[in-house]
Design an enzyme around this catalytic site. Structure first.
Site, short mmCIF file in Angstrom:
data_model
loop_
_atom_site.label_atom_id
_atom_site.label_comp_id
_atom_site.label_asym_id
_atom_site.label_seq_id
_atom_site.Cartn_x
_atom_site.Cartn_y
_atom_site.Cartn_z
N SER A 1 0.86 -1.19 0.00
CA SER A 1 0.00 0.00 0.00
C SER A 1 0.90 1.23 0.00
O SER A 1 2.06 1.16 0.44
CB SER A 1 -0.85 0.00 1.29
OG SER A 1 -1.43 1.27 1.49
N TYR B 1 -2.45 -1.66 10.69
CA TYR B 1 -2.43 -1.81 9.23
C TYR B 1 -1.15 -1.19 8.66
O TYR B 1 -0.46 -1.79 7.84
CB TYR B 1 -3.67 -1.13 8.63
CG TYR B 1 -3.77 -1.22 7.12
CD1 TYR B 1 -4.34 -2.33 6.51
CD2 TYR B 1 -3.32 -0.18 6.31
CE1 TYR B 1 -4.44 -2.41 5.13
CE2 TYR B 1 -3.42 -0.25 4.92
CZ TYR B 1 -3.99 -1.38 4.34
OH TYR B 1 -4.09 -1.46 2.97
N1 LIG Z 1 -8.74 -0.25 -1.07
C1 LIG Z 1 -7.66 0.46 -0.75
O1 LIG Z 1 -7.74 1.69 -0.55
C2 LIG Z 1 -6.32 -0.22 -0.67
C3 LIG Z 1 -5.17 0.60 -0.68
C4 LIG Z 1 -3.93 0.00 -0.58
C5 LIG Z 1 -3.82 -1.38 -0.45
N2 LIG Z 1 -4.96 -2.14 -0.45
C6 LIG Z 1 -4.80 -3.58 -0.28
O2 LIG Z 1 -5.44 -4.27 -1.32
C7 LIG Z 1 -5.83 -5.57 -0.86
C8 LIG Z 1 -7.27 -5.84 -1.23
O3 LIG Z 1 -8.09 -4.94 -0.51
P1 LIG Z 1 -9.47 -4.36 -1.08
O4 LIG Z 1 -9.37 -2.91 -1.00
O5 LIG Z 1 -9.81 -5.00 -2.36
O6 LIG Z 1 -10.45 -4.82 0.10
P2 LIG Z 1 -11.87 -5.58 0.11
O7 LIG Z 1 -12.76 -5.06 -0.95
O8 LIG Z 1 -12.32 -5.48 1.52
O9 LIG Z 1 -11.48 -7.10 -0.22
C9 LIG Z 1 -10.73 -7.86 0.70
C10 LIG Z 1 -10.73 -9.31 0.26
O10 LIG Z 1 -9.88 -10.05 1.17
C11 LIG Z 1 -10.62 -11.15 1.70
N3 LIG Z 1 -10.10 -11.43 3.04
C12 LIG Z 1 -10.06 -10.62 4.13
N4 LIG Z 1 -9.51 -11.26 5.17
C13 LIG Z 1 -9.15 -12.49 4.72
C14 LIG Z 1 -8.54 -13.62 5.31
N5 LIG Z 1 -8.15 -13.63 6.60
N6 LIG Z 1 -8.34 -14.73 4.56
C15 LIG Z 1 -8.73 -14.75 3.26
N7 LIG Z 1 -9.32 -13.72 2.64
C16 LIG Z 1 -9.53 -12.61 3.37
C17 LIG Z 1 -12.08 -10.69 1.68
O11 LIG Z 1 -13.00 -11.78 1.66
P3 LIG Z 1 -13.59 -12.42 3.04
O12 LIG Z 1 -13.92 -11.27 3.95
O13 LIG Z 1 -14.77 -13.23 2.62
O14 LIG Z 1 -12.50 -13.28 3.59
C18 LIG Z 1 -12.11 -9.96 0.34
O15 LIG Z 1 -12.24 -10.88 -0.71
C19 LIG Z 1 -5.55 -5.58 0.65
O16 LIG Z 1 -4.31 -6.22 0.90
C20 LIG Z 1 -5.45 -4.12 0.99
O17 LIG Z 1 -4.67 -3.87 2.12
C21 LIG Z 1 -6.19 -1.59 -0.57
#
Ligand SMILES: NC(=O)c1ccc[n+]([C@@H]2O[C@H](COP(=O)([O-])OP(=O)(O)OC[C@H]3O[C@@H](n4cnc5c(N)ncnc54)[C@H](OP(=O)(O)O)[C@@H]3O)[C@@H](O)[C@H]2O)c1
Length: 275
Positions: free
Chosen positions: A153, A166
């Site tokens: 991130s 985080y």
């Molecule tokens: N969105 C942002 O602003 C942003 C910015 C920088 C980095 N990121 C990174 O991008 C990645 C994806 O995030 P996103 O924004 O797409 O979030 P999201 O929409 O909340 O999706 C998160 C995904 O991870 C799964 N998940 C969560 N905990 C888990 C676990 N313990 N085991 C297996 N699966 C798990 C969730 O499914 P379940 O809940 O069903 O398990 C969901 O499919 C993350 O690593 C996040 O830190 C996001």
């Protein structure tokens, strides 16, 4: 003749996504689900994980060719079982994308969180990534062309005080990924780091204060940048604005830290009003 020669070298180095089998953790929402969509378009064979069965079934319904496995990356026994199931059914697996993640607003003076709970992001974002790599690396090393993509991130480069655990996990994922890349430099396994800025997904859905939508990138644009980076063999899969943030964290680190901390003060005030 020289330009043609250069072109051939570049093609040899880039990932052949069409003929790849790709495991995406947390592929049922946000960046993971968009990766499913765009990598399916590239012709790749996709496997996704997540904890919630309904979300996995919905993903399967939307993308019938995708293979789903219920698996929690914060549980080592789930990772061991996933490895057995996936490599048995898909021995051709050659790309691992460690995308599953959680981000909570945490007041470090909040005594209601017990010791296990305070560690939740560490177990998912950091230990989950390290343990998935440890479990799948011997398999990936047997493939002619393989890759690991760890999702960090922009926060890896500037601690965001409303989400301190985080922030710690993402800085650690960044450091771990740099070391992993060096250790694997003479192997067939390439190591990429996907570095998103704020992206419109479900990550912050339950926050008491939603992020400013103008600061957030569209998920399809972020994932398109990442896939182009994979194809062009760029180590850092990051949009332009992350380049700016990384430079600003070196030039004016306190301005960025204080900007995030102002959010913490607002959130703390909102929490007090709700009590
Ligand atoms: N969105 C942002 O602003 C942003 C910015 C920088 C980095 N990121 C990174 O991008 C990645 C994806 O995030 P996103 O924004 O797409 O979030 P999201 O929409 O909340 O999706 C998160 C995904 O991870 C799964 N998940 C969560 N905990 C888990 C676990 N313990 N085991 C297996 N699966 C798990 C969730 O499914 P379940 O809940 O069903 O398990 C969901 O499919 C993350 O690593 C996040 O830190 C996001």
């Amino acid at each position: 003749m020289k330009p043609l020669h250069l072109c051939i070298i570049k093609n040899d180095r880039s990932m052949d996504l069409k003929n790849s089998t790709i495991l995406i953790t947390g592929g049922t929402s946000g960046i993971g689900l968009e990766l499913v969509k765009q990598l399916t378009r590239q012709g790749a064979n996709i496997i996704v994980t997540g904890r919630n069965l309904d979300a996995l079934n919905a993903t399967k319904k939307q993308f019938p060719k995708v293979h789903t496995f219920q698996s929690d990356v914060s549980k080592p026994q789930d990772i061991e079982q996933l490895f057995k199931d996936v490599t048995y059914q898909f021995p051709q697996l050659n790309i691992l994308i460690n995308n599953a993640g959680q981000m909570r607003l945490i007041d470090l003076q909040d005594t209601s969180l017990d010791l296990e709970d305070i560690n939740r992001e560490v177990a998912t974002n950091l230990s989950g990534t390290i343990q998935m790599v440890h479990q799948f690396l011997p398999h990936l090393l047997t493939k002619k062309s393989a890759a690991i993509v760890n999702v960090s991130s922009g926060i890896a480069f500037m601690s965001y005080s409303p989400a301190p655990i985080y922030s710690a996990t993402k800085a650690a994922v960044h450091a771990y990924t740099l070391a992993l890349r060096l250790q694997l430099e003479d192997t067939n396994v390439k190591v990429f780091e996907m570095i998103p800025p704020g992206v419109k997904t479900n990550l912050q859905n339950d926050w008491i204060q939603q992020p400013n939508p103008r600061m957030m990138m569209e998920v399809d644009k972020m994932v398109a940048v990442a896939i182009q980076g994979l194809i062009k063999d760029k180590k850092d899969l990051q949009p332009f604005r992350i380049g700016i943030i990384r430079m600003a964290t070196r030039l004016v680190p306190h301005i960025l830290l204080n900007f995030g901390h102002r959010e913490f003060k607002k959130i703390k005030k909102l929490n007090k009003q709700q009590q």
